[in-house]
Design a protein around this motif. Structure first.
Motif, PDB file in Angstrom:
ATOM      1  N   LYS A  70       0.857  -1.188   0.000  1.00 25.19           N
ATOM      2  CA  LYS A  70       0.000   0.000   0.000  1.00 25.19           C
ATOM      3  C   LYS A  70       0.890   1.234   0.000  1.00 25.19           C
ATOM      4  O   LYS A  70       2.105   1.147   0.208  1.00 25.19           O
ATOM      5  CB  LYS A  70      -0.906   0.005   1.234  1.00 25.19           C
ATOM      6  N   THR A  92       3.881   5.725  -3.775  1.00 25.33           N
ATOM      7  CA  THR A  92       2.595   5.212  -4.243  1.00 25.33           C
ATOM      8  C   THR A  92       2.566   3.697  -4.407  1.00 25.33           C
ATOM      9  O   THR A  92       1.503   3.123  -4.630  1.00 25.33           O
ATOM     10  CB  THR A  92       2.208   5.856  -5.592  1.00 25.33           C
ATOM     11  N   GLN A  95      -0.251   1.353  -6.065  1.00 27.29           N
ATOM     12  CA  GLN A  95      -1.528   2.024  -6.216  1.00 27.29           C
ATOM     13  C   GLN A  95      -1.729   2.630  -7.604  1.00 27.29           C
ATOM     14  O   GLN A  95      -2.807   3.113  -7.919  1.00 27.29           O
ATOM     15  CB  GLN A  95      -1.663   3.134  -5.164  1.00 27.29           C
ATOM     16  N   TYR A  98      -4.843   1.632  -9.706  1.00 31.49           N
ATOM     17  CA  TYR A  98      -6.203   2.060  -9.403  1.00 31.49           C
ATOM     18  C   TYR A  98      -6.347   3.540  -9.753  1.00 31.49           C
ATOM     19  O   TYR A  98      -5.809   4.407  -9.065  1.00 31.49           O
ATOM     20  CB  TYR A  98      -6.523   1.815  -7.931  1.00 31.49           C
ATOM     21  N   ILE A 101      -7.687   6.173  -7.056  1.00 33.94           N
ATOM     22  CA  ILE A 101      -6.722   6.403  -5.975  1.00 33.94           C
ATOM     23  C   ILE A 101      -5.519   7.170  -6.503  1.00 33.94           C
ATOM     24  O   ILE A 101      -5.048   8.124  -5.888  1.00 33.94           O
ATOM     25  CB  ILE A 101      -6.270   5.063  -5.365  1.00 33.94           C
ATOM     26  N   ARG A 102      -5.037   6.740  -7.657  1.00 38.67           N
ATOM     27  CA  ARG A 102      -3.867   7.381  -8.262  1.00 38.67           C
ATOM     28  C   ARG A 102      -4.136   8.858  -8.531  1.00 38.67           C
ATOM     29  O   ARG A 102      -3.307   9.716  -8.236  1.00 38.67           O
ATOM     30  CB  ARG A 102      -3.521   6.658  -9.568  1.00 38.67           C
ATOM     31  N   ASN A 104      -6.212  10.863  -7.052  1.00 37.32           N
ATOM     32  CA  ASN A 104      -6.261  11.604  -5.784  1.00 37.32           C
ATOM     33  C   ASN A 104      -4.859  11.902  -5.276  1.00 37.32           C
ATOM     34  O   ASN A 104      -4.583  13.000  -4.781  1.00 37.32           O
ATOM     35  CB  ASN A 104      -7.048  10.819  -4.731  1.00 37.32           C
ATOM     36  N   TYR A 105      -3.968  10.921  -5.388  1.00 40.30           N
ATOM     37  CA  TYR A 105      -2.581  11.127  -4.975  1.00 40.30           C
ATOM     38  C   TYR A 105      -1.922  12.208  -5.827  1.00 40.30           C
ATOM     39  O   TYR A 105      -1.252  13.108  -5.313  1.00 40.30           O
ATOM     40  CB  TYR A 105      -1.790   9.824  -5.077  1.00 40.30           C
TER      41      TYR A 105
END
Length: 229
Positions: A70, A92, A95, A98, A101-102, A104-105
């Motif tokens: 994670k 990351t 991740q 996805y 999620i990616r 947002n990062y």
């Protein structure tokens, strides 16, 4: 007399140990929160050494078989050109698979280290796609602080990505290219500090533009309130 003694004790006697500890912790927390914070995102294919670079920078340790499942976040206080700042690093890990999620990062990041392994040409090819994803998420921003990092430079005998090819691609994108080795610590500090400098420069430019617009708006507002007699 009792009242005078109580006042003397309150004013001149030192705080008890729990009170001192609490006060010191609060002051430390306040001091840290006032430091500039630069948010860095590690991006790249699996196995290129993103985690190894991060752990080497954070703890001066080389971890060869680290396999995160994670995203991991790290924070460290450093001195950048004589100024104490904090760097927040998001590794990351896997991740990238996805999209939600990616994104947002990427959206939360202020600067990016786009990492590939010089021993794996496929990981270098993948940097173009990662860059496009960053540009898409950060579409509203003019210039995005980003460095292309060719890791595992200690494995020269296994090189698959020529220096000229990687440098040419970085020049095409208008960014800096640096080769690192998480194992020998070559250029590890350089890539993080150079990226922080780019982030800082962008923030200063944005603040300057914001203050300039605010000043212009105030002048216009003042003129609108005036009338000629």
């Amino acid at each position: 007399c009792l009242l005078h003694w109580q006042l003397f004790t309150w004013v001149f006697c030192p705080l008890s140990q729990p009170q001192q500890t609490s006060r010191m912790a609060a002051n430390k927390s306040k001091s840290q929160s006032s430091l500039a914070l630069h948010k860095v995102i590690m991006v790249g294919s699996g196995g290129v050494g993103k985690s190894a670079l991060t752990l080497q920078f954070m703890y001066d340790e080389f971890v060869e078989d680290y396999e995160p499942t994670k995203a991991d976040s790290y924070r460290k206080k450093v001195v950048l050109d004589g100024e104490e700042v904090q760097i927040d690093i998001l590794d990351t890990a896997g991740q990238e698979d996805y999209a939600a999620i990616r994104d947002n990062y990427f959206r939360s990041g202020e600067g990016f280290l786009l990492v590939f392994s010089i021993t794996e040409h496929e990981s270098f090819t993948a940097t173009a796609e990662f860059r496009e994803q960053i540009l898409r998420v950060k579409a509203e921003e003019d210039k995005i602080p980003l460095l292309v990092v060719g890791n595992k430079s200690d494995l020269e005998e296994r090189r698959q990505v020529p220096v000229e090819e990687a440098r040419s691609k970085a020049e095409e994108w208008g960014v800096q290219y640096v080769e690192t080795s998480a194992k020998t610590r070559a250029n590890v500090d350089k890539v993080f500090f150079d990226l922080m400098r780019e982030i800082r420069a962008k923030k200063m430019s944005e603040n300057k533009d914001k203050n300039g617009k605010k000043s212009s708006k105030n002048k216009k507002s003042f003129k609108e309130r005036c009338c000629l007699l």
